[in-house]
Each structure stands twice: as structure tokens, then as C-alpha cells.
Design a protein around this motif. Sequence first.
Motif, PDB file in Angstrom:
ATOM      1  N   GLN A  90       2.670   2.902 -16.467  1.00 54.35           N
ATOM      2  CA  GLN A  90       3.752   3.525 -15.716  1.00 54.35           C
ATOM      3  C   GLN A  90       3.964   2.856 -14.357  1.00 54.35           C
ATOM      4  N   THR A  91       2.879   2.472 -13.688  1.00 53.63           N
ATOM      5  CA  THR A  91       2.991   1.789 -12.400  1.00 53.63           C
ATOM      6  C   THR A  91       3.692   0.448 -12.569  1.00 53.63           C
ATOM      7  N   SER A  92       3.325  -0.295 -13.599  1.00 57.88           N
ATOM      8  CA  SER A  92       3.968  -1.589 -13.868  1.00 57.88           C
ATOM      9  C   SER A  92       5.454  -1.410 -14.138  1.00 57.88           C
ATOM     10  N   ASP A 134       1.620   6.506  -6.858  1.00 57.15           N
ATOM     11  CA  ASP A 134       0.457   7.339  -7.178  1.00 57.15           C
ATOM     12  C   ASP A 134       0.790   8.815  -7.078  1.00 57.15           C
ATOM     13  N   ASP A 135       1.439   9.186  -5.996  1.00 57.63           N
ATOM     14  CA  ASP A 135       1.767  10.589  -5.774  1.00 57.63           C
ATOM     15  C   ASP A 135       2.641  11.143  -6.891  1.00 57.63           C
ATOM     16  N   VAL A 136       3.610  10.341  -7.328  1.00 57.57           N
ATOM     17  CA  VAL A 136       4.508  10.790  -8.390  1.00 57.57           C
ATOM     18  C   VAL A 136       3.782  10.851  -9.729  1.00 57.57           C
ATOM     19  N   LEU A 137       3.040   9.810 -10.059  1.00 57.54           N
ATOM     20  CA  LEU A 137       2.403   9.745 -11.373  1.00 57.54           C
ATOM     21  C   LEU A 137       1.315  10.792 -11.566  1.00 57.54           C
ATOM     22  N   TRP A 138       0.545  11.092 -10.548  1.00 56.65           N
ATOM     23  CA  TRP A 138      -0.526  12.068 -10.721  1.00 56.65           C
ATOM     24  C   TRP A 138       0.010  13.481 -10.884  1.00 56.65           C
ATOM     25  N   LYS A 139       1.252  13.708 -10.468  1.00 57.78           N
ATOM     26  CA  LYS A 139       1.863  15.023 -10.642  1.00 57.78           C
ATOM     27  C   LYS A 139       2.516  15.168 -12.012  1.00 57.78           C
ATOM     28  N   GLU A 140       2.795  14.044 -12.670  1.00 56.94           N
ATOM     29  CA  GLU A 140       3.428  14.063 -13.985  1.00 56.94           C
ATOM     30  C   GLU A 140       2.415  14.431 -15.062  1.00 56.94           C
ATOM     31  N   ALA A 141       2.847  15.172 -16.034  1.00 58.58           N
ATOM     32  CA  ALA A 141       1.952  15.596 -17.115  1.00 58.58           C
ATOM     33  C   ALA A 141       1.673  14.472 -18.109  1.00 58.58           C
ATOM     34  N   GLY A 142       2.527  13.452 -18.188  1.00 63.00           N
ATOM     35  CA  GLY A 142       2.373  12.403 -19.180  1.00 63.00           C
ATOM     36  C   GLY A 142       1.366  11.333 -18.828  1.00 63.00           C
ATOM     37  N   GLU A 173       0.823  -1.201   0.000  1.00 62.82           N
ATOM     38  CA  GLU A 173       0.000   0.000   0.000  1.00 62.82           C
ATOM     39  C   GLU A 173       0.858   1.252   0.000  1.00 62.82           C
ATOM     40  N   GLN A 174       1.916   1.245   0.783  1.00 68.20           N
ATOM     41  CA  GLN A 174       2.813   2.396   0.830  1.00 68.20           C
ATOM     42  C   GLN A 174       3.538   2.580  -0.499  1.00 68.20           C
ATOM     43  N   THR A 175       3.937   1.480  -1.120  1.00 70.78           N
ATOM     44  CA  THR A 175       4.617   1.548  -2.412  1.00 70.78           C
ATOM     45  C   THR A 175       3.701   2.124  -3.472  1.00 70.78           C
ATOM     46  N   PHE A 176       2.461   1.612  -3.546  1.00 73.28           N
ATOM     47  CA  PHE A 176       1.517   2.126  -4.534  1.00 73.28           C
ATOM     48  C   PHE A 176       1.155   3.578  -4.255  1.00 73.28           C
ATOM     49  N   LYS A 177       1.047   3.958  -3.007  1.00 74.77           N
ATOM     50  CA  LYS A 177       0.736   5.347  -2.654  1.00 74.77           C
ATOM     51  C   LYS A 177       1.856   6.275  -3.119  1.00 74.77           C
ATOM     52  N   ALA A 178       3.098   5.854  -2.929  1.00 76.56           N
ATOM     53  CA  ALA A 178       4.237   6.667  -3.364  1.00 76.56           C
ATOM     54  C   ALA A 178       4.249   6.802  -4.888  1.00 76.56           C
TER      55      ALA A 178
END
Length: 45
Positions: free
Chosen positions: A28-30, A10-18, A3-8
Motif C-alpha cells: 500500500q505504501t508503494s 503510516d497514519d492513514v494505513l494503520w487506521k485502515e482495516a485492510g 519522513e513527513q510523507t512516510f509518517k502521513a
Amino acid sequence: MFEQTFKAIDDVLWKEAGCTTELDYTEQTSWMLFLKYLDDLEEWA
């Protein structure tokens, strides 16, 4: 732990424009998890 890994990720990916669609997000998560696995494997060897 997962859960902590996916949360981290998530935080990075939602801030990325791509990352605009759910498919981009899944891809990207995979990729991030695969790279983390390789990094851990390299440290172990």
C-alpha cells in the motif's frame, strides 16, 4: 520531506482495516507513493 510523507502514509494505513500484515503495508505504501509521483508528473506537464 520523506519522513513527513512516510509518517502521513503510516497514519492513514494503520487506521485502515485492510492493512493487516507488513506485506500489505509495504504494498500500500508503494502504491500511494507511485500515485503521488503520477499526480506530480501530471501537474508538471
